[in-house]
Structures are given as structure tokens and as C-alpha cells.
Write an enzyme that holds these catalytic residues in place. Sequence first.
Site, PDB file in Angstrom:
ATOM      1  CG  ASP A  72      -0.362  -0.037   2.370  1.00 18.70           C
ATOM      2  OD1 ASP A  72       0.707  -0.698   2.691  1.00 18.70           O
ATOM      3  OD2 ASP A  72      -0.528   0.976   3.380  1.00 18.70           O
ATOM      4  CD  GLU A 111       4.357   0.735   7.104  1.00 20.06           C
ATOM      5  OE1 GLU A 111       5.155   0.910   8.016  1.00 20.06           O
ATOM      6  OE2 GLU A 111       3.613   1.347   6.183  1.00 20.06           O
TER       7      GLU A 111
END
Length: 479
Positions: free
Chosen positions: A78, A145
Site C-alpha cells: 500500500d 502498513e
Amino acid sequence: MSVLSGLEPQSVFRYFEEICAIPHGSGHTKAISDYLAAFARSRGLRYRQDESNNIVIWKAATAGYENAPAVMLQGHMDMVCEKEPDCAKDMETEGLDLFVEGDTVGARGTTLGGDDGIAVAMGLAILDADDIPHGPLECLFTVDEEVGMVGARALDASDLRSACMINIDSEAEKVLTVSCAGSTRAVCTLPVEREEFSGETLLLTIDGLIGGHSGEEIQKGRANANVLLGRALNALAQRTEVRIVEVRGGSKDNAIPRDAAAVIAVSDAAAARAAVGELDAALKNEYRAADGGAHASIADTRTDAVPMTAESTRRVSSFLFCAPNGVQMMSVEVPGLVQTSLNMGQVRTEGDEVTVRFMVRSSVNTQKDETTEKIVALAAALGARVEIPASYSAWEYRADSPLRDTVIEAFRAVYGEEPRVEALHAGLECGILSGKMPRLDCISYGPDLTNIHTPRERLHIASTQRVWKLTLETLKRLK
């Protein structure tokens, strides 16, 4: 037409460009996860895609490395999606517009996602190659994350066998990170009672502070506005009767609060003003070097809300005044590293409850737990309840780390110099993953990335080339 086709290493930048064409902001990782699953299927590689969209891809050892330790290459898929005010791109549905500028790669009007797309690209390039020597590989690509390491927390690690892990999620080349703090979020809720009180209503304010990151800047001696608010309330109680109407301060539990305020009712306004004036002078003296703008003030205000009782006021002000905060212990093993700290990040009044949020950090798990227990004990003594919405393990420093020794040797071979070996008082996925796999030997590094999480983000090309060489040299030596 490819924008990055002329860049070396070609395979890394080819995969990076493919990743950038797929929207993959935090919370929107299904498409990028499916892309990685399709990559594995098309090459006959075993993989596991879980419900959170984390992906593990396995690859057998190359000839001569069958008995080498299993190695995990790890990064997150991400990215933080930010864009310029005049950028019309929909980052949930559109890919990025890449460009090359000198020795850097950027994206027009948006963040680039080099954090941490470059780790995914390097992992795919290694998985796709047949001329790179390596032991058994487990490539783990996690999700979300950037919004609390959600994917790493949700990961089932029961089928992972790696002895060591290379986390490619650093933004400063030539730095090897060997430890990071674990973290616990604690939410304390104090119920309060209210009753009418005859007095003058005032607004007590703490402001002018620098604030900062509660991990990376907690050691700089900056003031915490919520803590100073508790100090101010305690000082007022020595001079006059005080009743709290409401308290508020800070915006995030992982940011040192820059301002805080309380609406109060007092029986002696003159005494209150004098007490705050003395506190203001004291703060200017105490924080003249670390936080020179520290300021306490008091002013008239109006409210229709009923103040808290004397007992509730005492409990709230005592909690804010007495709660531990800031650096608790410095590391002996790693000079200059904060080992344990906590931050009183947010204070809020909602109806008949006052909520105080803390973030506890430590690179030693037992100290993280002990510090959290101090909050729990204080809360219990003052009639508050505590919830722990999130907690993850520290990546503790290992005095004996074969992986660190190997990477340092590889670094010397690639760079001809010594690396900087550092520890962080902030979080990395290494903490969560080493907590799930206690024998895992970890290290973290990466190429230069500047202005991350902003539209000015740039990935440095020559740095990426050198970090690629370091990774290949490390895999070659892990035999």
C-alpha cells in the site's frame, strides 16, 4: 509507452512501473494483491493470498543453495495517496503519471508510492529471475502498513519458515536498521459527575509548542501540552477552588500535542490569573532551549455547560498531572536510542466522560508492558477504565545477529565503506513479524526516498541500483 524502460536495473523499474499503474492506496489493495497473485500463478510459484490481501510467494532455492537458510524478502504494497490541490486524478481508480527528472523518479501531481512499491518491485524481479543465486525464498507483501500495519497484524505466520528477513522499507541509503520499538495504544476513560458551581468561567490555554513525532522526537525535550494542562490545573487548585467544565488537547496519540485547553470555573479569578502568569514565566524559563514558544494563558469565556464536581475535577486534574509521559529509559546497548517512552497524545471531554489516549513505545517488550501497567494502575486508583485497542511487539536488538553480520560484509563489498547501523524508536513491520516468528533474524534498509507521503516524493535511481546490488550480494552470501 514505458517511462522507466531505460533505467537500470531494468527488471526492478519495469515492475515498479507496472505497480504504479495499479491504484494501491491504503485500504484499496485488492487490485494490487490480485496482480501479485496472478504473477505467482503465471510462473508456477506457490503463493498464499489471505482475506486481508496479504500475499506470500515461495520460490525454491537455486542450485547449490538447497541447504541455505530460508530468507524472507518483505515490504508493503500500500501507498499513502496525497496530491496537489489542482490535481484532478482519482487515486482510487487511476494509476500514476510517472516522470524521470535527473537522477529521480516522481509522479505528476501525486505521491509516488516508492514507499514501499520499490520493495515489491525488487521482490518480483528476484522471483522472476533465473540467474540470481539464493536460498529458499518467502516473499511477503503486506497491506495497509501506512495505516497501522494492519496487514502484518492480521497475517497468519504459521506456515512461514524463514530464518532471516530483509525488510526493504527504509528511506535512507547506507543505513542498516537493526531494531525498532513495539507499541501499545491505551485509552483511559474517566467518568465524571457534574453539579452547579457559583464562580467565574475562564478559558485556560496551553499553546505555542513545537510538537512532533512521538517516536522520532520524544527525546528532544519538547513540552507536551496535555501534561502542561494538568500542571496548570494543579497549580490553580493551590490558589482557588476550581471546577473543570471540559478539557481537550492534542490531535493524534502518536503526535506530541502542541496545544490544549480547559474551560473552568473558579471562585477567585484574580488568584487564578496570578497562578497562570507565574506558570507562564516558569515554562518560558524551563523550555527556553527545547520549546521556546511555550505559553500558558487565561481569559474570560462563557459556557452553558454545568461544571464537574470537586471530586471529579480532582480526579481529572490528578490524572493529567501525574500520568507518566516522555522518555522513561535510554538504551545502554545502542547509544542515543530511546528505549522506552510514552506520549499522552489526546484528551477529550465527551458528555460525562473524559478520555485520555496514550501511545507507549519500547524496544524491550517487558518494559512496554510495564509502562502500560503504570497507566492501568493510575487509572484504577482514580476510578477510570482502560482499553488497549492495539499493541504490537518490539523488534528487539540482537547482540548476535548472523544476518546483520552478513549484510555488513555485503555492504562493504558493494560500497567499499562501513554502513551506519541504527535502531529506531518508531515502528516497523519487523516488530510485528518477529513477534509472530520469535527466531526471525531481521534487518531493514532501502534506497533514498525524499519527501515521502507528499507530491514531492522522489525515488533516487542510482541509490536504487546500489541497494539492488546490496540485496543480491546479501542473498549470494547467505549460504
